[in-house]
Design an enzyme around this catalytic site. Structure first.
Site, PDB file in Angstrom:
ATOM      1  N   LYS A 197       1.133 -33.504 -10.040  1.00 23.05           N
ATOM      2  CA  LYS A 197       1.392 -32.767  -8.806  1.00 23.05           C
ATOM      3  C   LYS A 197       0.156 -32.855  -7.934  1.00 23.05           C
ATOM      4  CE  LYS A 197       2.465 -28.197  -7.000  1.00 23.05           C
ATOM      5  NZ  LYS A 197       3.019 -26.869  -7.306  1.00 23.05           N
ATOM      6  N   LYS A 251       5.125 -35.331  -7.956  1.00 24.29           N
ATOM      7  CA  LYS A 251       5.388 -34.539  -6.748  1.00 24.29           C
ATOM      8  C   LYS A 251       4.235 -34.685  -5.785  1.00 24.29           C
ATOM      9  CE  LYS A 251       5.865 -29.765  -5.400  1.00 24.29           C
ATOM     10  NZ  LYS A 251       5.567 -28.425  -5.776  1.00 24.29           N
TER      11      LYS A 251
HETATM   12  C1  PBG Z   1       4.149 -23.685  -6.833  1.00 23.53           C
HETATM   13  C2  PBG Z   1       5.049 -24.671  -6.184  1.00 23.53           C
HETATM   14  C3  PBG Z   1       4.899 -25.246  -4.922  1.00 23.53           C
HETATM   15  C4  PBG Z   1       5.997 -26.064  -4.730  1.00 23.53           C
HETATM   16  C5  PBG Z   1       6.774 -25.977  -5.860  1.00 23.53           C
HETATM   17  N1  PBG Z   1       6.182 -25.121  -6.753  1.00 23.53           N
HETATM   18  C6  PBG Z   1       3.877 -25.007  -3.887  1.00 23.53           C
HETATM   19  C7  PBG Z   1       2.491 -25.369  -4.073  1.00 23.53           C
HETATM   20  O1  PBG Z   1       2.053 -25.912  -5.079  1.00 23.53           O
HETATM   21  O2  PBG Z   1       1.755 -25.063  -3.152  1.00 23.53           O
HETATM   22  C8  PBG Z   1       6.228 -26.881  -3.505  1.00 23.53           C
HETATM   23  C9  PBG Z   1       7.626 -27.321  -3.274  1.00 23.53           C
HETATM   24  C10 PBG Z   1       7.903 -27.887  -1.944  1.00 23.53           C
HETATM   25  O3  PBG Z   1       7.043 -28.072  -1.075  1.00 23.53           O
HETATM   26  O4  PBG Z   1       9.086 -28.178  -1.716  1.00 23.53           O
HETATM   27  N2  PBG Z   1       4.856 -22.575  -7.333  1.00 23.53           N
END
Ligand code: PBG
Length: 327
Positions: A197, A251
């Protein structure tokens, strides 16, 4: 031109021919719909930056999951928006926290027909907006956060999660969660790990959707991956697989197709990709101005994500595209 020269256009002549030789297809079976559920609201609240999406009430969440099931979308990832936030993100593990209540409702209504995947993180629940608990100096405390993730995982499993999806990028989170789930007897609850991520600018609309603001205008670069790094994703993924991840995820999606391809080549577990909020909103905004065909662009992007090697895709387009996709 010579008789024996290859002429690739022969196979592109008709839709039936193209269908016959297509290497990749996006089907409803591949898609997971992200849904938001908020505590203490009486009516769904549309999310401006994610057109077509809303913070749901428990009732509208159940209705939306039912609508998606009717369209062939059988998996949802759930995000909670609590009415109160605190330093430890208590709502994430409270049996009466909004996601746990929602999981019980969905399990009761739809049973095994619906795959329920709660996002497992603290950021929606902490008053400082970080994905973990903080040290005295204000940095995220990795190992203290793992304990909170264990508590949240057990609460989510007890409430009816099929898979928990840790998204906080703490070191050791998959192993810690696996051992807590096993110790609590939840051997059948799996882990969809947000393994690679990245600290992306494309999560902006999501943070509006869950009312998260990071204290002091901070960011997540100290725990999420640096967009400049490709090989590091393989290390993150290898660690997660070793610790018991059932599915690994990359991601965002479209800006990390190289990473998806690398991961797909390296692991034997299913590979997921998250087509994130900013990827959705960019398409929506350009389509609204008439600058691109939103539906065609969405299908093209999701096809690219599958072509790169993803087996499943979390996408805000799931419900919208389902009627035009194969099952
Ligand atoms: C954290 C989380 C995020 C997203 C999914 N889980 C946000 C982040 O890491 O700031 C982002 C998902 C998206 O942008 O569609 N709980």
């Amino acid at each position: 031109m010579d008789e024996i020269t290859h002429r690739p256009r022969r196979l592109r002549r008709t839709p039936a021919l193209r269908r016959l030789v297509s290497e990749t297809s996006v089907t409803t079976a591949d898609l997971v719909a992200p849904l938001f559920v908020a505590e203490g609201i009486d009516a769904p609240r549309p999310i401006d930056s994610l057109p077509g999406h809303a913070q749901h009430t428990l009732d509208s969440l159940v209705a939306e999951a039912g609508r998606l099931l009717g369209l062939g979308i059988t998996s949802v990832v759930l995000f909670g928006v609590p009415s109160d936030k605190d330093a430890d993100g208590s709502g994430a593990s409270d049996p009466d926290g909004i996601v746990q209540v929602a999981l019980r409702r969905l399990a009761h209504e739809y049973g095994d027909a619906l795959v329920r995947i709660p996002d497992l993180c603290l950021d929606e629940y902490t008053d400082h907006g970080h994905c973990g608990v903080l040290t005295g100096e204000g940095t995220v405390d990795n190992d203290a956060t793992l304990v909170r993730y264990q508590e949240a995982a057990v609460a989510q499993a007890a409430a009816g999660a099929n898979l928990v999806a840790p998204s906080g990028m703490m070191d050791g989170q998959v192993g810690a969660i696996r051992s807590a789930l096993d110790a609590a007897g939840h051997l059948d609850v799996g882990i969809l790990a947000y393994s690679a991520k990245y600290a992306s600018a494309l999560y902006g609309p999501f943070r509006d959707a869950v009312d998260v603001e990071i204290v002091g205008g901070g960011d997540r670069r100290a725990y999420q991956q640096d967009p400049a790094n490709r090989r590091e994703a393989l290390l993150e993924v290898a660690l997660d697989v070793e610790q018991g991840a059932d599915i690994v995820m990359v991601k965002p999606a479209v800006t990390y197709l190289d990473v998806i391809a690398d991961v797909a080549a390296a692991v034997d577990v299913p590979v997921a990709a998250y087509h994130v909020s900013g990827e959705y909103s960019m398409i929506k905004a350009a389509a609204e101005r008439g600058w691109i065909d939103g539906t065609a662009t969405a299908v093209e992007q999701l096809t690219a994500v599958k072509r790169a090697g993803a087996d499943l895709i979390l996408t805000y387009f799931a419900g919208e595209l389902a009627p035009i996709l194969d099952a």
